[in-house]
Design a protein around this motif. Structure first.
Motif, PDB file in Angstrom:
ATOM      1  N   ARG A  56      29.937  57.085  41.462  1.00 19.35           N
ATOM      2  CA  ARG A  56      31.020  57.550  42.336  1.00 19.35           C
ATOM      3  C   ARG A  56      30.975  56.848  43.689  1.00 19.35           C
ATOM      4  O   ARG A  56      32.012  56.448  44.229  1.00 19.35           O
ATOM      5  N   ARG A  57      29.782  56.690  44.238  1.00 22.08           N
ATOM      6  CA  ARG A  57      29.655  56.026  45.542  1.00 22.08           C
ATOM      7  C   ARG A  57      30.052  54.556  45.431  1.00 22.08           C
ATOM      8  O   ARG A  57      30.736  54.028  46.313  1.00 22.08           O
ATOM      9  N   ILE A  58      29.644  53.881  44.368  1.00 24.90           N
ATOM     10  CA  ILE A  58      30.044  52.481  44.160  1.00 24.90           C
ATOM     11  C   ILE A  58      31.562  52.397  44.076  1.00 24.90           C
ATOM     12  O   ILE A  58      32.185  51.534  44.698  1.00 24.90           O
ATOM     13  N   ARG A  59      32.164  53.298  43.297  1.00 26.20           N
ATOM     14  CA  ARG A  59      33.626  53.296  43.151  1.00 26.20           C
ATOM     15  C   ARG A  59      34.300  53.496  44.511  1.00 26.20           C
ATOM     16  O   ARG A  59      35.256  52.798  44.853  1.00 26.20           O
ATOM     17  N   ASP A  60      33.771  54.416  45.331  1.00 24.47           N
ATOM     18  CA  ASP A  60      34.344  54.647  46.658  1.00 24.47           C
ATOM     19  C   ASP A  60      34.202  53.421  47.558  1.00 24.47           C
ATOM     20  O   ASP A  60      35.146  53.040  48.257  1.00 24.47           O
ATOM     21  N   LEU A  61      33.029  52.806  47.553  1.00 28.43           N
ATOM     22  CA  LEU A  61      32.811  51.623  48.387  1.00 28.43           C
ATOM     23  C   LEU A  61      33.713  50.471  47.959  1.00 28.43           C
ATOM     24  O   LEU A  61      34.308  49.799  48.807  1.00 28.43           O
ATOM     25  N   VAL A  62      33.808  50.254  46.662  1.00 26.33           N
ATOM     26  CA  VAL A  62      34.645  49.160  46.164  1.00 26.33           C
ATOM     27  C   VAL A  62      36.099  49.415  46.513  1.00 26.33           C
ATOM     28  O   VAL A  62      36.823  48.506  46.926  1.00 26.33           O
ATOM     29  N   HIS A  63      36.529  50.660  46.381  1.00 29.30           N
ATOM     30  CA  HIS A  63      37.907  50.996  46.735  1.00 29.30           C
ATOM     31  C   HIS A  63      38.149  50.706  48.215  1.00 29.30           C
ATOM     32  O   HIS A  63      39.141  50.078  48.585  1.00 29.30           O
ATOM     33  N   TYR A  64      37.247  51.152  49.058  1.00 29.06           N
ATOM     34  CA  TYR A  64      37.387  50.921  50.495  1.00 29.06           C
ATOM     35  C   TYR A  64      37.396  49.422  50.805  1.00 29.06           C
ATOM     36  O   TYR A  64      38.240  48.945  51.559  1.00 29.06           O
ATOM     37  N   LEU A  65      36.467  48.686  50.219  1.00 25.86           N
ATOM     38  CA  LEU A  65      36.387  47.248  50.469  1.00 25.86           C
ATOM     39  C   LEU A  65      37.634  46.521  49.974  1.00 25.86           C
ATOM     40  O   LEU A  65      38.104  45.576  50.595  1.00 25.86           O
ATOM     41  N   SER A  66      38.194  46.965  48.849  1.00 26.59           N
ATOM     42  CA  SER A  66      39.399  46.302  48.329  1.00 26.59           C
ATOM     43  C   SER A  66      40.592  46.583  49.231  1.00 26.59           C
ATOM     44  O   SER A  66      41.470  45.741  49.375  1.00 26.59           O
ATOM     45  N   LYS A  67      40.623  47.755  49.858  1.00 26.13           N
ATOM     46  CA  LYS A  67      41.725  48.088  50.768  1.00 26.13           C
ATOM     47  C   LYS A  67      41.628  47.310  52.074  1.00 26.13           C
ATOM     48  O   LYS A  67      42.640  46.961  52.663  1.00 26.13           O
ATOM     49  N   THR A  68      40.430  47.053  52.531  1.00 23.51           N
ATOM     50  CA  THR A  68      40.269  46.362  53.806  1.00 23.51           C
ATOM     51  C   THR A  68      40.410  44.857  53.658  1.00 23.51           C
ATOM     52  O   THR A  68      40.681  44.164  54.626  1.00 23.51           O
ATOM     53  N   GLY A  69      40.216  44.346  52.432  1.00 21.60           N
ATOM     54  CA  GLY A  69      40.328  42.904  52.233  1.00 21.60           C
ATOM     55  C   GLY A  69      39.190  42.159  52.893  1.00 21.60           C
ATOM     56  O   GLY A  69      38.243  42.734  53.393  1.00 21.60           O
ATOM     57  N   ARG A  70      39.306  40.857  52.932  1.00 23.04           N
ATOM     58  CA  ARG A  70      38.283  40.016  53.533  1.00 23.04           C
ATOM     59  C   ARG A  70      38.755  39.629  54.933  1.00 23.04           C
ATOM     60  O   ARG A  70      39.824  39.057  55.076  1.00 23.04           O
ATOM     61  N   PRO A  71      37.973  39.926  55.947  1.00 28.10           N
ATOM     62  CA  PRO A  71      38.412  39.596  57.300  1.00 28.10           C
ATOM     63  C   PRO A  71      38.473  38.088  57.526  1.00 28.10           C
ATOM     64  O   PRO A  71      37.761  37.330  56.883  1.00 28.10           O
ATOM     65  N   ASP A  72      39.347  37.697  58.450  1.00 22.10           N
ATOM     66  CA  ASP A  72      39.431  36.273  58.804  1.00 22.10           C
ATOM     67  C   ASP A  72      38.076  35.794  59.290  1.00 22.10           C
ATOM     68  O   ASP A  72      37.373  36.501  60.003  1.00 22.10           O
ATOM     69  N   GLY A  73      37.719  34.602  58.889  1.00 20.36           N
ATOM     70  CA  GLY A  73      36.462  34.023  59.314  1.00 20.36           C
ATOM     71  C   GLY A  73      35.284  34.386  58.431  1.00 20.36           C
ATOM     72  O   GLY A  73      34.187  33.892  58.632  1.00 20.36           O
ATOM     73  N   ASP A  74      35.470  35.269  57.449  1.00 19.36           N
ATOM     74  CA  ASP A  74      34.382  35.634  56.535  1.00 19.36           C
ATOM     75  C   ASP A  74      34.228  34.510  55.512  1.00 19.36           C
ATOM     76  O   ASP A  74      35.093  34.309  54.676  1.00 19.36           O
ATOM     77  N   LEU A  75      33.143  33.781  55.603  1.00 17.39           N
ATOM     78  CA  LEU A  75      32.922  32.640  54.715  1.00 17.39           C
ATOM     79  C   LEU A  75      31.861  32.930  53.663  1.00 17.39           C
ATOM     80  O   LEU A  75      31.358  32.017  53.021  1.00 17.39           O
ATOM     81  N   SER A  76      31.533  34.198  53.468  1.00 11.37           N
ATOM     82  CA  SER A  76      30.502  34.542  52.496  1.00 11.37           C
ATOM     83  C   SER A  76      30.955  34.184  51.090  1.00 11.37           C
ATOM     84  O   SER A  76      32.139  34.016  50.832  1.00 11.37           O
ATOM     85  N   GLU A  77      30.002  34.091  50.196  1.00 15.69           N
ATOM     86  CA  GLU A  77      30.307  33.766  48.808  1.00 15.69           C
ATOM     87  C   GLU A  77      30.591  35.010  47.988  1.00 15.69           C
ATOM     88  O   GLU A  77      30.739  34.938  46.790  1.00 15.69           O
ATOM     89  N   ARG A  78      30.650  36.153  48.605  1.00 17.41           N
ATOM     90  CA  ARG A  78      30.921  37.390  47.877  1.00 17.41           C
ATOM     91  C   ARG A  78      32.359  37.394  47.366  1.00 17.41           C
ATOM     92  O   ARG A  78      33.255  36.859  47.991  1.00 17.41           O
ATOM     93  N   VAL A  79      32.528  38.074  46.240  1.00 15.01           N
ATOM     94  CA  VAL A  79      33.856  38.207  45.657  1.00 15.01           C
ATOM     95  C   VAL A  79      34.679  39.150  46.517  1.00 15.01           C
ATOM     96  O   VAL A  79      34.224  40.226  46.887  1.00 15.01           O
ATOM     97  N   GLY A  80      35.880  38.721  46.844  1.00 12.15           N
ATOM     98  CA  GLY A  80      36.825  39.547  47.585  1.00 12.15           C
ATOM     99  C   GLY A  80      38.189  39.429  46.928  1.00 12.15           C
ATOM    100  O   GLY A  80      38.346  38.770  45.889  1.00 12.15           O
ATOM    101  N   SER A  81      39.172  40.059  47.517  1.00 10.71           N
ATOM    102  CA  SER A  81      40.525  39.939  46.989  1.00 10.71           C
ATOM    103  C   SER A  81      40.938  38.473  46.982  1.00 10.71           C
ATOM    104  O   SER A  81      40.647  37.736  47.917  1.00 10.71           O
TER     105      SER A  81
END
Length: 149
Positions: A56-81
Motif C-alpha cells: 500500500r505504501r509503495i502504491r501511494d508513493l508511486v501514485h504521488y511521484l507519478s502525479k508530480t512528474g520529473r522536475p526540470d533539471g532532474d538528470l537521474s537515471e530513474r524511471v519517470g513519466s
C-alpha cells in the motif's frame, strides 16, 4: 530545492520498501517448505500483513511521484513519466515500453497507474521489478532508461 529534496527522499523510501518487500517474500517462500505449528502461523500472518502494508505504501508513493512528474533539471537515471525503459525478462527476452498517458506509435505504452507502470516508476537500470498481471506475478530487470528528448 525543497521539492527536489522531498522527491529524492520519497525515491529513497520507495527503494527501501521494495528491498524490504523482496526480503519478506523470500522469507515467506522459504517458510512455505517447512511444517508449521499454530504459533508459527501468527508470525506468518504478521509477515503477510507487513507485506500488505508495504504494498500500500509503495502504491501511494508511486501514485504521488507519478502525479508530480520529473522536475526540470532532474538528470537521474530513474524511471519517470515519459521514460522509455528496456526490460529483460528471466527467459532472456527484451521489451521496450514507455511510461506515459499518451501512447507513442513506436513504443508500447504503459500508464503510470498500471501495475507495470507503478513497478517501473522510480526504478533504476539494473534493478529488478515485480508486478502482478492477469497471468500472475511477473519479474523483469530494468536494463536501460531513456529520457524523452
Amino acid at each position: 530545492m525543497a521539492a527536489h529534496d522531498e522527491r529524492h527522499a520519497l525515491l529513497e523510501e520507495l527503494e527501501l520498501l521494495r528491498t524490504r518487500r523482496r526480503e519478506l517474500r523470500e522469507s515467506l517462500v522459504a517458510d512455505d517448505h517447512q511444517p508449521h505449528d499454530f504459533g508459527e502461523h501468527g508470525s506468518i500472518t504478521e509477515l503477510r500483513d507487513e507485506i500488505d502494508w508495504i504494498e500500500r505504501r509503495i502504491r501511494d508513493l508511486v501514485h504521488y511521484l507519478s502525479k508530480t512528474g520529473r522536475p526540470d533539471g532532474d538528470l537521474s537515471e530513474r524511471v519517470g513519466s515519459y521514460s522509455v525503459v528496456t526490460l529483460r525478462y528471466p527467459d532472456g527476452s527484451r521489451e521496450a515500453v514507455q511510461v506515459t498517458r499518451f501512447p507513442d506509435e513506436d513504443v508500447p505504452a504503459v500508464t503510470p497507474e498500471s501495475p507495470l507502470g507503478r513497478a517501473l516508476l522510480g526504478a533504476r537500470p539494473g534493478e529488478e521489478i515485480e508486478w502482478t498481471a492477469p497471468e500472475g506475478s511477473l519479474r523483469a530487470r530494468v536494463e536501460r532508461v531513456r529520457r524523452p528528448v
